[in-house]
Design an enzyme around this catalytic site. Structure first.
Site, mmCIF file in Angstrom:
data_model
loop_
_atom_site.group_PDB
_atom_site.id
_atom_site.type_symbol
_atom_site.label_atom_id
_atom_site.label_comp_id
_atom_site.label_asym_id
_atom_site.label_seq_id
_atom_site.Cartn_x
_atom_site.Cartn_y
_atom_site.Cartn_z
ATOM 1 N N GLY A 79 0.919 -1.091 0.090
ATOM 2 C CA GLY A 79 0.052 0.034 0.095
ATOM 3 C C GLY A 79 0.863 1.390 -0.048
ATOM 4 C CD GLU A 97 0.334 -9.126 1.568
ATOM 5 O OE1 GLU A 97 -0.617 -8.331 1.233
ATOM 6 O OE2 GLU A 97 0.316 -10.314 2.259
ATOM 7 N N GLY A 136 3.499 -3.641 -3.869
ATOM 8 C CA GLY A 136 3.350 -3.672 -5.376
ATOM 9 C C GLY A 136 3.775 -2.491 -6.119
ATOM 10 N NE ARG A 137 -0.241 2.570 -5.832
ATOM 11 C CZ ARG A 137 -1.369 2.481 -6.534
ATOM 12 N NH1 ARG A 137 -1.441 3.109 -7.757
ATOM 13 N NH2 ARG A 137 -2.232 1.869 -6.078
ATOM 14 N NE ARG A 139 -3.104 3.229 -11.317
ATOM 15 C CZ ARG A 139 -2.966 4.561 -10.829
ATOM 16 N NH1 ARG A 139 -2.418 5.344 -11.431
ATOM 17 N NH2 ARG A 139 -3.354 4.670 -9.559
ATOM 18 C CE1 TYR A 153 -8.920 2.343 -9.479
ATOM 19 C CE2 TYR A 153 -7.145 2.229 -10.934
ATOM 20 C CZ TYR A 153 -7.922 1.649 -9.920
ATOM 21 O OH TYR A 153 -7.921 0.328 -9.809
ATOM 22 C CB CYS A 175 -15.586 3.961 -29.609
ATOM 23 S SG CYS A 175 -14.804 3.857 -31.246
HETATM 24 N N1 LLP Z 1 -1.549 -6.855 -0.651
HETATM 25 C C1 LLP Z 1 -2.987 -7.002 -0.983
HETATM 26 C C2 LLP Z 1 -3.781 -8.183 -0.187
HETATM 27 C C3 LLP Z 1 -3.551 -6.080 -1.943
HETATM 28 O O1 LLP Z 1 -4.831 -6.171 -2.229
HETATM 29 C C4 LLP Z 1 -2.745 -5.203 -2.704
HETATM 30 C C5 LLP Z 1 -3.256 -4.358 -3.785
HETATM 31 C C6 LLP Z 1 -1.270 -5.113 -2.324
HETATM 32 C C7 LLP Z 1 -0.685 -6.182 -1.457
HETATM 33 C C8 LLP Z 1 -0.435 -4.139 -3.169
HETATM 34 O O2 LLP Z 1 -0.774 -2.811 -2.894
HETATM 35 P P1 LLP Z 1 0.160 -1.803 -3.278
HETATM 36 O O3 LLP Z 1 1.488 -1.741 -2.518
HETATM 37 O O4 LLP Z 1 0.570 -1.897 -4.821
HETATM 38 O O5 LLP Z 1 -0.533 -0.446 -3.134
HETATM 39 N N2 LLP Z 1 -5.466 -0.997 -9.678
HETATM 40 C C9 LLP Z 1 -5.206 0.091 -8.454
HETATM 41 C C10 LLP Z 1 -4.751 -0.466 -7.126
HETATM 42 C C11 LLP Z 1 -5.356 -1.917 -6.791
HETATM 43 C C12 LLP Z 1 -4.642 -2.322 -5.336
HETATM 44 C C13 LLP Z 1 -5.049 -3.589 -4.955
HETATM 45 N N3 LLP Z 1 -4.667 -4.529 -4.008
HETATM 46 C C14 LLP Z 1 -4.627 1.404 -9.276
HETATM 47 O O6 LLP Z 1 -4.168 1.308 -10.243
HETATM 48 O O7 LLP Z 1 -4.198 2.241 -8.258
#
Ligand code: LLP
Length: 418
Positions: A242, A276, A278-279, A315, A319, A345
């Site tokens: 997150g 965890e 991701g981004r 995105r 969003y 379109c």
């Molecule tokens: N762990 C769990 C259980 C999650 O559901 C997520 C993201 C992460 C880790 C990783 O979160 P991060 O570090 O990436 O923030 N499509 C959206 C983001 C959706 C995130 C869903 N869960 C966007 O483009 O902003």
């Protein structure tokens, strides 16, 4: 430091590491995603080194970008993985990920997905409800296995992010309500094929402040104390992902200060810490390269119609997300206020509004911060083949995913016999 290290102008040309993006266009065409290998490694190392001596595991959230080459790179530098489907499990194993470093999150794991993960001997299932726990117990028992489990607890804290990506409030579908968690841990003792090993939360994505993480940590520690009194052997605390990134003017904490804050919240406790992200590992390590097809002037607006669209990067449409859009070659043409739109379109098909750019037909643009939730959320809408992906390493370029072909688009489809 520049806003996008590893993506800088040399003279008038925007480069990824030492490769000018116009060279990538000539070799691979557009639209394409371009990643910097060094940026990916640097992002991982920043998290990893901030843990110092503390026992930890970084489980990269595969959903942010599930391309095999990226998974393989993270596996090689010691990363674990957070998966949410059987497909992501297959990708991680194929990319050489260690099953003993995989955690399986998600509210709706199917029986088949549970079986596949039990066969692979993953580190942990992050279970999100009582019914899911019962199903996992049943399946593990049929297979003669013991499933290692963390309960994902919903700590009911406000992540103060976009409502679509906020997950830790009691009205969200995620996790086990905080007030019910202890009871479920206790009743899990009756499940013969479940072994409780951890405690898990994830409160949302693109968080730009530390306070919600700290608030969630404090609640979890209270719960941990109770569980230990009940003689549960909690081996790890999974603090989710997150951490936000800088798209425009946000000022999120660095990975280092985020990890240090988490470690200090957990204090002297001996549990291994899992995160965890991701981004924050991939978001600013990738861009979407696109070319201006047409410049269209109306009485009201100037549109730059580019060859990438909402199917490539959803995105902005989904969003209203902001991605910086940079010219690949700086020129002296007249600057205008452009709406950067794709060929799909839908009026919602835009990549950026009101961008001050000097453009002529054929110019290349770089849509920045597109490494996370770009390619992994892409689709074939409007029957558009998915973009190619290129990894840059120093002065080398590697095609890591070929552009999808028109044949591949319809490969699985059948018409009726009559
Ligand atoms: N762990 C769990 C259980 C999650 O559901 C997520 C993201 C992460 C880790 C990783 O979160 P991060 O570090 O990436 O923030 N499509 C959206 C983001 C959706 C995130 C869903 N869960 C966007 O483009 O902003």
């Amino acid at each position: 430091m520049s806003k996008f290290p590893y993506f800088e102008y040399h003279n008038t040309k925007l480069c990824v590491e030492s490769v000018p993006l116009d060279r990538i266009f000539r070799e691979y065409d557009t639209p394409c995603y371009v990643y910097s290998r060094s940026a990916l490694i640097a992002a991982f190392k920043e998290f990893d080194s901030a843990f110092a001596e503390r026992d930890h595991l970084i489980c990269y959230a595969v959903k942010a970008n599930s391309s095999l080459a990226i998974l393989n790179l993270f596996a090689k530098i010691g990363s674990g993985f957070d998966i949410v489907s059987g497909g992501e499990l297959q990708r991680v194993l194929k990319a050489g990920g260690d099953p003993k470093k995989i955690v399986f999150s998600g509210v709706g794991k199917s029986a088949d997905e549970m079986r596949a993960a039990l066969i692979a001997n993953i580190l942990c299932f992050n279970v999100e409800s009582e019914v899911e726990l019962g199903t996992l117990n049943q399946i593990a028992s049929e297979m003669g296995k013991i499933a290692p489990v963390s309960l994902r607890v919903n700590p009911d804290v406000d992540a103060r992010t976009h409502p679509y990506i906020s997950t830790g409030l009691k009205e969200n579908k995620f996790g086990i309500p905080f007030v019910e968690a202890e009871k479920l841990y206790t009743s899990s003792k009756n499940l013969t094929n479940i072994r409780i090993i951890g405690l898990d939360f994830h409160i949302g994505s693109q968080l730009t402040e530390l306070a919600p993480f700290t608030e969630a940590c404090k609640k979890m520690i209270g719960l941990l104390d109770h569980l230990e009194e009940e003689s549960f052997q909690i081996e790890h605390l999974d603090l989710g992902g997150g951490l936000g990134i800088r798209y425009f003017e946000e000022n999120p904490p660095s990975a280092q200060s985020y990890v240090e804050a988490l470690c200090s919240d957990i204090g002297h406790r001996s549990q291994r810490i899992l995160i965890e992200p991701g981004r924050s590992l991939v978001g600013n390590a990738g861009l979407l390269l696109t070319r201006v097809e047409y410049l269209k002037h109306t009485d009201h607006r100037d549109f730059a119609i580019v060859d990438a669209a909402m199917n490539d990067l959803i995105r902005p449409a989904l969003y209203d997300a902001y991605h910086e859009i940079l010219p690949v070659n700086i020129n002296d043409n007249k600057i205008k206020n452009y709406q950067i739109v794709g060929p799909v379109c839908e009026t919602g098909d835009f990549l950026g509004h009101d961008r001050k750019l000097a453009l002529v037909k054929g110019d290349l643009l770089a849509v920045m911060s597109a490494g996370a939730y770009g390619m992994s959320m892409s689709s074939n809408y409007n029957s558009r083949p998915r973009a190619a992906e290129i990894m840059v390493d120093g002065d080398q370029t590697h095609l890591i995913r070929e552009r999808e072909s028109l044949e591949q688009l319809i490969f699985n489809e059948r018409t009726l016999p009559l």
